[in-house]
Design a protein around this motif. Structure first.
Motif, PDB file in Angstrom:
ATOM      1  N   GLY A   1       0.826  -1.212   0.000  1.00  0.00           N
ATOM      2  CA  GLY A   1       0.000   0.000   0.000  1.00  0.00           C
ATOM      3  C   GLY A   1       0.854   1.254   0.000  1.00  0.00           C
ATOM      4  N   SER A   2       1.931   1.241   0.767  1.00  0.00           N
ATOM      5  CA  SER A   2       2.823   2.401   0.831  1.00  0.00           C
ATOM      6  C   SER A   2       3.594   2.590  -0.475  1.00  0.00           C
ATOM      7  N   THR A   3       4.133   1.487  -1.005  1.00  0.00           N
ATOM      8  CA  THR A   3       4.885   1.601  -2.255  1.00  0.00           C
ATOM      9  C   THR A   3       3.970   1.956  -3.427  1.00  0.00           C
TER      10      THR A   3
ATOM     11  N   PHE B   1      -7.363  -5.214   1.512  1.00  0.00           N
ATOM     12  CA  PHE B   1      -7.992  -4.174   2.327  1.00  0.00           C
ATOM     13  C   PHE B   1      -6.955  -3.328   3.057  1.00  0.00           C
ATOM     14  N   VAL B   2      -5.941  -3.976   3.619  1.00  0.00           N
ATOM     15  CA  VAL B   2      -4.896  -3.217   4.304  1.00  0.00           C
ATOM     16  C   VAL B   2      -4.169  -2.312   3.313  1.00  0.00           C
ATOM     17  N   GLY B   3      -3.832  -2.852   2.140  1.00  0.00           N
ATOM     18  CA  GLY B   3      -3.173  -2.046   1.120  1.00  0.00           C
ATOM     19  C   GLY B   3      -4.017  -0.858   0.698  1.00  0.00           C
ATOM     20  N   HIS B   4      -5.318  -1.092   0.525  1.00  0.00           N
ATOM     21  CA  HIS B   4      -6.233  -0.024   0.124  1.00  0.00           C
ATOM     22  C   HIS B   4      -6.298   1.083   1.170  1.00  0.00           C
ATOM     23  N   TYR B   5      -6.459   0.714   2.423  1.00  0.00           N
ATOM     24  CA  TYR B   5      -6.611   1.724   3.468  1.00  0.00           C
ATOM     25  C   TYR B   5      -5.296   2.418   3.800  1.00  0.00           C
TER      26      TYR B   5
END
Length: 437
Positions: free
Chosen positions: A27-29, A196-200
């Motif tokens: 998600g950050s990258t 979901f974690v990547g999205h949020y």
């Protein structure tokens, strides 16, 4: 019995933990990818038309990187990062491994492609960075061979979900992409968690805002409209097949012509894109093309915009430049739907949305993920029509697709004489041999 439940919950917790780790990092990258692409594409390239003339030079740089740093031997197997998403898919099947350097290389190559005006998208880089992250997690925690495949699928989910702001789609996409006709539900927990974690992380933690596409009006349910949607979906699926065949054809011809010299391939492809850009007289079909894509939902766009974008993207990616193919497929489908509005009495935004989803579905061979993407992207509007469009596009696109490494777990119809487990690449080769005979 107690031991079984203990093992079950221990594995469940581990999958959630690993999925969360992958989601946070990817998600950050991905946020970095999206923000950098926006800056390079909107703030720099669009204000400096002359950068397009540096595209051939950019091709040489990309080719040099992949030729000299993109090939890695792991477990006595050559893993070529220039295979892009195909290498990630092969990693899911255990045939190859995604090297740690794959993510950084594809990011740099994507930035060069976007900056100098190559026609490309974003999800390819996000998925490949996800593959690198999953590989790092697998090595650090010494994951067993079976769970390696599952975590690789979750990395695909994280990349797609965070790249498009569609976490439910991302979860299913990671499970559906590897094998046509098969959905590995055992990977649902880590894929869902990672997506979901990547999205949020992308939206809530880093504050990135995704593009929004709005359907103004959805036609009322009627048999006539369903028939029109079915016929249009066939057209959209055939366009996706045409793009895939052209893109792979250019890749094979350029590899043969330049003896797999990536630098020469990309340089020559860059020259062709520059010439085409001068002929067209604008840079509407260079870069990601988000402006015209958004415009196609509200106003008339050039009637042959879809063909121009199809050609620009096929040449860009087929000659060795790097990036995703989802955004270009969105563009092709939406602008084709916009053009068909002249002949079909249905709302323009509905036709653009229908084309966007159906063309993507036909190319990706992921009907469930494509349907869920429509639900997330268009707030659940027209669900009956999009469901039919995805099924029709999936069936009529045949055994073709964006990624030759995609396996055919089960043929789309018993009318096709295709063995289970074959890849799209092998099926197309066998068809050519039969036609040659």
């Amino acid at each position: 019995m107690l031991l079984k439940y203990k093992n079950f919950f221990s594995v469940l917790v581990l999958w959630i933990i690993f999925g969360s780790i992958i989601g946070i990092v990817v998600g950050s990258t991905t946020t970095f990818l999206l923000e950098t692409n926006d800056y390079l594409g909107d703030e720099i390239r669009l204000k400096r038309d002359w950068l397009i003339f540096l595209l051939p030079l950019g091709g040489i740089i990309i080719g040099y990187i992949y030729m000299n740093y993109g090939k890695v031997f792991l477990n006595n197997t050559l893993n070529d990062t220039a295979k892009l998403n195909n290498l990630v898919i092969d990693s899911v099947h255990g045939k190859k491994e995604a090297p740690l350097r794959m993510g950084p290389i594809v990011y740099f190559a994507t930035f060069i492609t976007v900056l100098f005006g190559g026609s490309t998208g974003r999800e390819g880089a996000a998925v490949q960075m996800g593959g690198s992250v999953a590989a790092a997690v697998n090595r650090f925690f010494k994951i067993n061979k079976f769970d390696k495949k599952i975590l690789m699928m979750s990395s695909i989910s994280a990349g797609f979900g965070s790249a498009f702001g569609a976490p439910i789609t991302g979860a299913i996409f990671g499970m559906e992409i590897a094998a046509m006709g098969k959905l590995k539900l055992e990977a649902f927990v880590p894929c869902l968690t990672a997506s979901f974690v990547g999205h949020y992380v992308t939206t809530a933690a880093w504050g990135h805002k995704h593009e929004e596409f709005t359907i103004q009006t959805v036609p009322e349910i009627s048999i006539t409209t369903f028939i029109i949607v079915i016929l249009l979906s066939v057209i959209f699926s055939l366009i996706s097949v045409f793009y895939c065949q052209l893109r792979h054809g250019i890749e094979k011809i350029s590899e043969k012509l330049f003896k797999k010299n990536h630098m020469k391939r990309a340089f020559f492809g860059g020259v062709i894109i520059v010439v085409f850009t001068l002929i067209v007289g604008s840079q509407d079909y260079n870069g990601r093309g988000l402006q015209m894509l958004e415009l196609s939902f509200n106003e008339d766009v050039p009637p042959f915009a879809f063909l121009a974008k199809l050609a620009f993207t096929a040449i860009t990616l087929g000659s060795g430049f790097v990036g995703g193919e989802a955004i270009p497929l969105f563009f092709i489908g939406a602008t084709l739907g916009n053009a068909l509005h002249t002949f079909i009495d249905l709302p323009m935004s509905f036709l653009a949305a229908l084309g966007l989803i159906a063309v993507f579905c036909g190319g990706a061979n992921t009907p469930i993920a494509a349907f869920l993407l429509a639900m997330e992207m268009f707030d659940g509007k027209g669900l009956e029509y999009f469901f039919v469009a995805c099924i029709v596009s999936y069936l009529f696109s045949g055994h073709h697709g964006l990624w030759p490494s995609q396996q055919i777990y089960e043929p789309k119809s018993r009318l096709y004489n295709i063995l289970r487990g074959e890849t799209i690449e092998n099926v197309e080769k066998s068809k050519k041999l039969e036609n040659y005979k």
